[in-house]
Design a protein around this motif. Structure first.
Motif, PDB file in Angstrom:
ATOM      1  N   LEU A  86       0.809  -1.233   0.064  1.00  0.00           N
ATOM      2  CA  LEU A  86       0.157  -0.010   0.112  1.00  0.00           C
ATOM      3  C   LEU A  86       0.818   1.202   0.029  1.00  0.00           C
ATOM      4  CD1 LEU A  86      -2.819  -1.122   2.587  1.00  0.00           C
ATOM      5  CD2 LEU A  86      -2.898  -1.517   0.182  1.00  0.00           C
ATOM      6  N   PRO A  87       0.716   2.205  -0.800  1.00  0.00           N
ATOM      7  CA  PRO A  87       1.717   3.221  -1.084  1.00  0.00           C
ATOM      8  C   PRO A  87       1.534   4.339  -0.051  1.00  0.00           C
ATOM      9  CG  PRO A  87       0.000   3.318  -2.743  1.00  0.00           C
ATOM     10  CD  PRO A  87      -0.273   2.205  -2.048  1.00  0.00           C
ATOM     11  N   ASP A  88       0.289   4.270   0.658  1.00  0.00           N
ATOM     12  CA  ASP A  88       0.175   5.432   1.699  1.00  0.00           C
ATOM     13  C   ASP A  88       0.463   5.064   3.131  1.00  0.00           C
ATOM     14  OD1 ASP A  88      -1.038   6.924  -0.348  1.00  0.00           O
ATOM     15  OD2 ASP A  88      -2.952   6.208  -0.141  1.00  0.00           O
ATOM     16  N   VAL A  89       0.974   3.858   3.148  1.00  0.00           N
ATOM     17  CA  VAL A  89       1.107   3.240   4.449  1.00  0.00           C
ATOM     18  C   VAL A  89       2.637   3.830   4.771  1.00  0.00           C
ATOM     19  CG1 VAL A  89       1.591   1.429   6.031  1.00  0.00           C
ATOM     20  CG2 VAL A  89      -0.298   1.449   4.514  1.00  0.00           C
ATOM     21  N   GLU A 136     -10.872   9.907  -0.115  1.00  0.00           N
ATOM     22  CA  GLU A 136     -10.804   9.073  -1.256  1.00  0.00           C
ATOM     23  C   GLU A 136      -9.745   8.042  -1.188  1.00  0.00           C
ATOM     24  OE1 GLU A 136     -10.709  12.236  -1.713  1.00  0.00           O
ATOM     25  OE2 GLU A 136     -12.631  12.808  -2.653  1.00  0.00           O
ATOM     26  N   ALA A 137      -8.451   8.497  -0.701  1.00  0.00           N
ATOM     27  CA  ALA A 137      -7.468   7.626  -0.503  1.00  0.00           C
ATOM     28  C   ALA A 137      -7.751   6.626   0.851  1.00  0.00           C
ATOM     29  CB  ALA A 137      -6.187   8.353  -0.229  1.00  0.00           C
ATOM     30  N   LEU A 138      -8.276   7.115   1.760  1.00  0.00           N
ATOM     31  CA  LEU A 138      -8.742   6.222   2.980  1.00  0.00           C
ATOM     32  C   LEU A 138      -9.697   5.164   2.472  1.00  0.00           C
ATOM     33  CD1 LEU A 138      -8.689   9.041   5.826  1.00  0.00           C
ATOM     34  CD2 LEU A 138      -6.858   7.520   5.197  1.00  0.00           C
ATOM     35  N   SER A 142      -8.984   1.288   2.849  1.00  0.00           N
ATOM     36  CA  SER A 142     -10.008   0.300   3.624  1.00  0.00           C
ATOM     37  C   SER A 142     -10.565  -0.683   2.855  1.00  0.00           C
ATOM     38  CB  SER A 142     -11.044   1.189   4.221  1.00  0.00           C
ATOM     39  OG  SER A 142     -12.150   0.278   5.042  1.00  0.00           O
ATOM     40  N   ASN A 143     -11.124  -0.403   1.510  1.00  0.00           N
ATOM     41  CA  ASN A 143     -11.441  -1.600   0.630  1.00  0.00           C
ATOM     42  C   ASN A 143     -10.741  -2.553   0.341  1.00  0.00           C
ATOM     43  OD1 ASN A 143     -14.015  -0.337   0.797  1.00  0.00           O
ATOM     44  ND2 ASN A 143     -13.509   1.128  -1.058  1.00  0.00           N
ATOM     45  N   ARG A 144      -9.402  -2.132  -0.013  1.00  0.00           N
ATOM     46  CA  ARG A 144      -8.088  -3.219  -0.204  1.00  0.00           C
ATOM     47  C   ARG A 144      -7.998  -4.193   0.787  1.00  0.00           C
ATOM     48  NH1 ARG A 144      -3.057  -1.082  -3.482  1.00  0.00           N
ATOM     49  NH2 ARG A 144      -3.075  -3.556  -3.067  1.00  0.00           N
TER      50      ARG A 144
END
Length: 300
Positions: A86-89, A136-138, A142-144
């Motif tokens: 995940l790129p945002d983590v 949108e990113a969150l 969460s869906n992934r």
């Protein structure tokens, strides 16, 4: 210079005479000003303390990922690998359910009760720190995570902190609106109070003008009266807010202690209090000026 000081001394003595001539009405007027100051100041104090509280909360988006209690080591490794993609983590921590149970036993004081459980009721979990707070990113993240069959729930831990920050911003805007409304009311109240004082001293003012008193000489006692009244009224309003904070201090600290925190309610900074008092004085002087000027024009 001596003459100037003498004129101001006379005006101040006249102000004290005005207060002493009707102490009941003067006390009521001070109470009215005190309430007008205490309400917006109390709201500002509440907002200021909420802001201090929000400053102690985590502002970086954090997500907790809870697995099913039946998750196997293979499931845990698969979720860990998914999080790594995940790129945002920016940071992730695995919370082992066995360690979580031991921590619960130590912190809750129910070691014997929990030791009697046949199965560990706590799940494995991951704590994630994110680099973005975009909805949108969150939602996509969460869906992934929820798409994995081992993931039971995904919780955004810092959402309530952002809501509190938004509430603080709303409170500040609301405080400004209320302060403006009460300021306008204070201006009208002061104008009316000075007009009443002028009416009670109409004959004295007329005699003073007949013997050559200037407009500034006639105006000065009423300006002193408005200024002293504003200072005393502001002090009363601040005292009321301080007393209320003192009464609430212990319950608030007790509530904070239940969450492992220590929080004291505080008045705003002295500079803000002086600014608030200066604003009240300025509004009172403006009201006095308007009232006296109107009367002097009518008598010219």
């Amino acid at each position: 210079m001596k003459h100037w000081l003498m004129l101001h001394r006379i005006a101040f003595a006249s102000t004290l005479k005005l207060f002493a001539s009707n102490p009941l009405a003067s006390g009521f007027n001070l109470l009215v000003i005190g309430v007008a100051v205490a309400l917006p100041l109390g709201l500002m104090t509440l907002v200021d303390n909420l802001q201090r509280l929000s400053g102690r909360l985590p502002t970086e988006p954090e997500v907790s990922v809870f697995l099913y209690t039946s998750a196997t080591p293979a499931d845990i490794n698969r979720v860990r690998a998914l999080i790594g993609t995940l790129p945002d983590v920016t940071h992730s921590t695995h919370i082992d359910k066995r360690q979580a149970l031991r921590d619960l036993e130590e912190s809750s004081g129910m070691r014997e009760l929990l030791a009697g459980l046949s199965d560990n009721p706590l799940p494995d979990a991951f704590s994630l720190t994110l680099s973005t707070a975009e909805p949108e990113a969150l939602s996509a993240l969460s869906n992934r995570l929820k798409a994995d069959p081992a993931v039971e729930a995904v919780q955004l831990d810092s959402e309530w902190a952002r809501r509190l920050a938004a509430l603080v911003r709303l409170g500040r805007d609301l405080t400004v609106v209320i302060a403006v409304l009460f300021g306008a009311g204070l201006l009208l109240v002061t104008t009316n109070l000075i007009r009443m004082q002028i009416l009670t001293r109409r004959e004295e003012i007329e005699v003073s003008k007949l013997i050559g008193a200037t407009d500034s000489f006639i105006r000065r006692p009423f300006l002193y009266f408005a200024g002293v009244q504003a200072v005393l009224g502001s002090a009363i309003g601040m005292l009321v807010v301080a007393i209320i904070l003192q009464q609430l201090a212990k319950p608030v600290d007790t509530l904070a202690a239940l969450y492992g925190e220590h929080f004291n309610l505080m008045l705003p900074q002295p500079a803000f209090l002086l600014t608030a008092m200066g604003s009240v004085v300025a509004l009172s002087l403006a009201g006095a000026m308007l009232s006296v000027r109107k009367h002097l024009r009518e008598t010219d």
